[in-house]
Design a protein around this motif. Structure first.
Motif, PDB file in Angstrom:
ATOM      1  N   LEU A 203      40.795  50.675  89.944  1.00  0.00           N
ATOM      2  CA  LEU A 203      40.032  50.361  91.151  1.00  0.00           C
ATOM      3  C   LEU A 203      40.282  51.364  92.265  1.00  0.00           C
ATOM      4  O   LEU A 203      39.420  51.645  93.075  1.00  0.00           O
ATOM      5  N   ALA A 204      41.510  51.833  92.350  1.00  0.00           N
ATOM      6  CA  ALA A 204      41.826  52.761  93.436  1.00  0.00           C
ATOM      7  C   ALA A 204      43.065  53.531  93.049  1.00  0.00           C
ATOM      8  O   ALA A 204      43.880  53.075  92.259  1.00  0.00           O
TER       9      ALA A 204
ATOM     10  N   GLU B 167      48.472  47.447  69.562  1.00  0.00           N
ATOM     11  CA  GLU B 167      48.232  46.535  70.684  1.00  0.00           C
ATOM     12  C   GLU B 167      47.346  47.271  71.662  1.00  0.00           C
ATOM     13  O   GLU B 167      47.469  48.483  71.809  1.00  0.00           O
ATOM     14  N   TRP B 168      46.467  46.550  72.342  1.00  0.00           N
ATOM     15  CA  TRP B 168      45.577  47.249  73.271  1.00  0.00           C
ATOM     16  C   TRP B 168      45.404  46.422  74.514  1.00  0.00           C
ATOM     17  O   TRP B 168      45.665  45.217  74.532  1.00  0.00           O
ATOM     18  N   ARG B 169      44.956  47.076  75.581  1.00  0.00           N
ATOM     19  CA  ARG B 169      44.560  46.359  76.774  1.00  0.00           C
ATOM     20  C   ARG B 169      43.394  47.097  77.402  1.00  0.00           C
ATOM     21  O   ARG B 169      43.280  48.322  77.301  1.00  0.00           O
TER      22      ARG B 169
ATOM     23  N   ARG C 151      39.904  55.827  96.909  1.00  0.00           N
ATOM     24  CA  ARG C 151      39.710  54.387  96.864  1.00  0.00           C
ATOM     25  C   ARG C 151      38.322  54.089  96.331  1.00  0.00           C
ATOM     26  O   ARG C 151      37.507  54.981  96.150  1.00  0.00           O
TER      27      ARG C 151
ATOM     28  N   VAL D  79      56.480  54.972  68.112  1.00  0.00           N
ATOM     29  CA  VAL D  79      55.455  54.387  68.978  1.00  0.00           C
ATOM     30  C   VAL D  79      54.664  55.498  69.620  1.00  0.00           C
ATOM     31  O   VAL D  79      55.221  56.486  70.080  1.00  0.00           O
ATOM     32  N   ARG D  80      53.347  55.370  69.646  1.00  0.00           N
ATOM     33  CA  ARG D  80      52.503  56.323  70.377  1.00  0.00           C
ATOM     34  C   ARG D  80      51.633  55.532  71.335  1.00  0.00           C
ATOM     35  O   ARG D  80      51.041  54.536  70.959  1.00  0.00           O
ATOM     36  N   VAL D  81      51.587  55.999  72.581  1.00  0.00           N
ATOM     37  CA  VAL D  81      50.716  55.334  73.552  1.00  0.00           C
ATOM     38  C   VAL D  81      49.564  56.277  73.844  1.00  0.00           C
ATOM     39  O   VAL D  81      49.761  57.444  74.153  1.00  0.00           O
TER      40      VAL D  81
ATOM     41  N   THR E 211      43.890  51.137  76.914  1.00  0.00           N
ATOM     42  CA  THR E 211      45.207  51.676  76.592  1.00  0.00           C
ATOM     43  C   THR E 211      45.641  51.086  75.264  1.00  0.00           C
ATOM     44  O   THR E 211      45.521  49.881  75.056  1.00  0.00           O
ATOM     45  N   MET E 212      46.121  51.934  74.365  1.00  0.00           N
ATOM     46  CA  MET E 212      46.526  51.439  73.061  1.00  0.00           C
ATOM     47  C   MET E 212      47.944  51.864  72.758  1.00  0.00           C
ATOM     48  O   MET E 212      48.349  52.978  73.066  1.00  0.00           O
ATOM     49  N   LYS E 213      48.684  50.941  72.188  1.00  0.00           N
ATOM     50  CA  LYS E 213      50.045  51.272  71.752  1.00  0.00           C
ATOM     51  C   LYS E 213      50.044  51.173  70.229  1.00  0.00           C
ATOM     52  O   LYS E 213      49.853  50.101  69.660  1.00  0.00           O
TER      53      LYS E 213
ATOM     54  N   ARG F 180      45.978  56.624  94.912  1.00  0.00           N
ATOM     55  CA  ARG F 180      46.438  57.113  96.196  1.00  0.00           C
ATOM     56  C   ARG F 180      45.434  58.076  96.809  1.00  0.00           C
ATOM     57  O   ARG F 180      45.226  58.080  98.021  1.00  0.00           O
TER      58      ARG F 180
END
Lengths: 200, 213
Positions: free
Chosen positions: A135-136, A128-130, A141, A163-165, A149-151, A138
């Motif tokens: 954007l900013a 699965e990926w996203r 900014r 599971v590997r992230v 990101t992949m799971k 702490r």
């Protein structure tokens, strides 16, 4: 190639000619079921009571059958060799035929079960990926940092999953894709093709 | 007799389809579209409704599905294949945000009869945004925060100092582990000053999130 049966194995199988051929065939079917789904001691007890034999004898008989089948399937012995190996036991021709048919019918199934036994390295199961944009944070900014990101879901043998992230930037992802495509393309080289042709 | 399937589409198309994400239509989808054509268009619409219920997490009634496909004498393999191909079409079209007219024309190009396509696309249109919401929900999220609970304590004294007289916040966070699927609990205690800093920073992050919505 002939199967050499140990004395103990022959003793265990000696139970089979003491029952009807039909019953022996039934035991054969039970042996194959056990190979597929695991043993069930209740069946030994039930059969022993009906046939008036000690439970141990029945159990050894079925286990002897199971071992005969797995060894024959493992070595993939031919029909003729199987018949010659079984001849040593001195069974009736009918019983030999029953055993032969059992072997021939279930050989490929047993082989596929046996292929599940050796340890496997974790194998790819799902991804699965996203795609996010940072954007900013702490500390800083007004940023624009894309990341993927992949799971990765891997299956280690026996139905377990790990599971590997992982996270990467698009440039590394592109490199990853190029490397994997090169790996896939290496299957099409002459060298790889020559080897694949020679493996039956 | 080609049952209304244009001959061109039976060969590997090499054509791009929007509902497949501008890629080729997978061969199995092409094959199962002709399986779908075997049931009546009325039953097709009911089958679509069942598949959509399943995709939206409401559960699928396999007995109903079996009854719908009984006339066409589907075997269990055919039933599974029909559910799979409909699930693929709905999810893939929603994923790539395809409008129902484009979907209709693409499915007809692949050989799904007009009546069946109309039923499918009407169902798709009705549930289009619900499906996208569900897909958004199930998108990859790591370490999803499940609950927060807090309490404020006032420390009177300790073994180190007789009079401490300080408030502290105890925070309990329950989140789904990033790599495991189970809930992980974290408990922290925070002094008043640190808590003020934390709160300010989080409010700044919240302001930024609101500006984006």
């Amino acid at each position: 190639m002939l199967l050499v049966l140990s004395e103990e194995h022959k003793e265990h199988l000696a139970f089979l000619p003491k029952v009807d051929t039909a019953v022996a065939a039934e035991f054969g079917r039970i042996a194959v079921e056990f190979l597929k789904k695991g043993t069930s001691p209740k069946i030994y007890e039930g059969a022993a009571r009906k046939l008036n034999f000690p439970v141990e004898t029945v159990q050894h008989g079925v286990e002897g059958l199971m071992f005969l089948l797995t060894e024959s399937a493992k070595l993939m012995i031919s029909e003729v060799d199987f018949q010659d190996s079984v001849l040593v036991l001195g069974f009736s021709e009918e019983l030999n035929q029953v055993l032969l048919q059992l072997y021939l019918q279930h050989c490929s199934q047993i082989r596929s079960i046996l292929s599940l036994l050796p340890p496997h390295p974790p194998a790819y199961c799902n991804l699965e990926w996203r795609l996010d944009v940072l954007l900013a944070s702490r500390s800083l900014r007004q940023q624009v940092v894309p990341m993927v990101t992949m799971k990765l879901l891997l299956s280690t043998g026996g139905g377990n999953h790990s599971v590997r992230v992982v996270q990467t930037d698009p440039a590394t992802l592109q490199h990853l894709i190029t490397t994997l495509e090169a790996a896939l393309a290496s299957m099409k080289t002459n060298h790889a093709r020559r080897i694949l042709r020679n493996i039956k | 007799m080609t049952f209304g399937i244009p001959l061109e589409s039976l060969q590997s198309t090499g054509r791009r389809f929007r509902f497949c994400g501008d890629l080729d239509c997978p061969d199995w989808v092409l094959a199962e579209i002709s399986t779908l054509a075997k049931i009546s268009s009325v039953k097709m619409k009911l089958l679509c409704a069942q598949v959509l219920r399943d995709l939206l997490g409401e559960g699928i009634d396999y007995d109903k599905v079996a009854k719908l496909t009984a006339d066409a004498k589907f075997e269990s393999g055919d039933i599974k294949a029909s559910v799979a191909v409909l699930s693929f079409i709905f999810c893939s079209a929603a994923k790539h945000d395809v409008d129902s007219e484009s979907l209709s024309s693409e499915l007809q190009q692949l050989g799904l009869p007009k009546e069946h396509t109309m039923g499918l696309c009407k169902s798709y249109e009705d549930k289009h945004s619900a499906l996208q919401d569900k897909l958004r929900e199930t998108s990859l999220r790591l370490g999803r925060l499940e609950s927060v609970s807090w309490r404020v304590d006032y420390t009177l004294g300790s073994s180190e100092l007789r009079e401490v007289n300080e408030p502290t916040v105890q925070l309990k966070l329950q989140a789904q582990g990033a790599e495991s699927c189970s809930t992980e609990t974290t408990v922290v205690s925070i002094s008043a000053d640190k808590f003020r800093v934390l709160l300010t920073e989080l409010k700044q992050a919240q302001a930024m999130m609101n500006a984006l919505q």
